[in-house]
Design an enzyme around this catalytic site. Structure first.
Site, PDB file in Angstrom:
ATOM      1  N   TYR A 209       0.840  -1.097   0.048  1.00  0.00           N
ATOM      2  CA  TYR A 209       0.342  -0.033  -0.046  1.00  0.00           C
ATOM      3  C   TYR A 209       0.922   1.282   0.264  1.00  0.00           C
ATOM      4  O   TYR A 209       0.916   2.072  -0.878  1.00  0.00           O
ATOM      5  CB  TYR A 209      -1.026  -0.402   1.430  1.00  0.00           C
ATOM      6  N   LYS A 213       1.860   4.149  -2.670  1.00  0.00           N
ATOM      7  CA  LYS A 213       0.809   6.074  -2.601  1.00  0.00           C
ATOM      8  C   LYS A 213       2.804   6.560  -2.850  1.00  0.00           C
ATOM      9  O   LYS A 213       2.483   7.330  -3.629  1.00  0.00           O
ATOM     10  CB  LYS A 213       0.359   6.170  -1.202  1.00  0.00           C
ATOM     11  N   THR A 246     -13.179   6.559   5.737  1.00  0.00           N
ATOM     12  CA  THR A 246     -13.819   5.505   4.892  1.00  0.00           C
ATOM     13  C   THR A 246     -13.762   4.057   4.869  1.00  0.00           C
ATOM     14  O   THR A 246     -13.086   3.524   5.749  1.00  0.00           O
ATOM     15  CB  THR A 246     -13.408   6.183   3.612  1.00  0.00           C
TER      16      THR A 246
END
Length: 329
Positions: A209, A213, A246
């Site tokens: 991850y 990014k 989220t």
């Protein structure tokens, strides 16, 4: 059999990522969320927002539509897409909004989406590369890529490159087209394994991850350098929304999920607050002609030192073109 080296390869990214998270939470505990300035009307402009069916993507699409834009929500959940479009239309948004299917884990789907878009003859003024996933178990896409790397970065790299001519034709001096890439503070913990971008040697979801990014920030800077060298009226920015409540966090371990819930209520940003930085980059007058920047809480911020390595930027660009089957410009 795992070795101590393998264990370090897993624990190192995990610890670095959670340290980044703690720093962000401390910042958010003592600093208010960025408040958007008055934004100019966007009538006649067209935007594509990936992952716009929910969370920050939905809030971005909603706000751009209310500014008068024709917004195309690109996502892989048709039912969610229809619901998002219905909600925005019921709010009497001044602009037009629609959903078009796009699966960023499939390079074939990305190419098909672009073909469908180009066939309509629309201009393209804003591309918000918002879609993303976090901490999924080790998975490969249909093209054989590591899941985070493809969905968060490589699919967006291909999408942006295939739409560059539309962005270039649509921009003009004083009214540039804009590319907005959604990164995060986790990029500070990222390391680019150029010889193992799919992280097959020793998988870590945290490392994968963070790498994806960081790749987005490297891509942003290299893209802006190429656009500026070509004299095009297109800008590219990377944005960091902070820690936002989220569905991205649904893949946390059970214990981490339990700890996250009370913390999120107090310290996490809402999706609307998180989306404010991408909306700012996409539509604010203050960002006219401004590219090659990393925005956090509405301010230009220094990204990771590694992200400014121009040689690494160029290497990643070349490798990404090879992986996508793109000809180098």
């Amino acid at each position: 059999m795992w070795s101590w080296s393998d264990l370090g390869s897993v624990l190192g990214p995990l610890l670095r990522l959670y340290m980044c998270g703690i720093k962000v939470l401390l910042y958010q505990a003592f600093n208010r969320s960025f408040t958007l300035p008055a934004l100019p009307r966007q009538s006649g402009r067209v935007a594509i927002v990936t992952g716009g069916t929910r969370g920050m993507g939905f809030e971005t699409a909603r706000r751009l539509a209310h500014l008068g834009m024709h917004v195309i929500i690109a996502g892989n959940e048709p039912e969610e897409g229809a619901a998002a479009v219905r909600t925005i239309r019921q709010e009497d948004a001044e602009g037009r909004v629609e959903f078009v299917f796009l699966d960023l884990t499939s390079l074939k789907s990305v190419r098909h989406f672009v073909q469908v878009f180009k066939a309509r003859g629309l201009p393209l003024h804003v591309l918000v590369n918002n879609a993303g996933t976090m901490l999924v178990p080790e998975l490969q896409t249909e093209d054989g890529f590591e899941f985070h790397f493809c969905l968060n970065y490589l699919g967006h790299f291909l999408l942006t490159n295939l739409l560059l001519d539309d962005l270039q034709r649509s921009g003009r001096p004083g009214r540039c087209s804009r590319v907005v890439n959604m990164s995060s503070a986790t990029h500070y913990a990222g390391v680019i394994h150029m010889d193992d971008l799919n992280r097959r040697a020793c998988y870590s979801s945290h490392g994968a991850y963070a790498q994806s990014k960081l790749a987005l920030v490297l891509f942003t800077y290299q893209l802006q350098e190429r656009l500026s060298a070509g004299g095009f009226s297109v800008t590219a920015s990377a944005v960091d929304p902070g820690m936002v409540d989220t569905a991205l966090y649904d893949n946390l371990w059970s214990l981490a999920q339990a700890l996250k819930r009370p913390v999120a209520k107090v310290l996490f940003r809402t999706p609307a607050e998180g989306a404010s930085v991408s909306i700012f980059a996409a539509a604010a007058s203050e960002m006219e002609g401004v590219g090659g920047v990393y925005l956090y809480n509405g301010q230009k911020t220094q990204s990771a030192r590694l992200s400014y390595d121009s040689e690494l930027q160029a290497q990643l660009w070349t490798k990404s073109c090879q992986l996508c089957g793109l000809q180098q410009a």
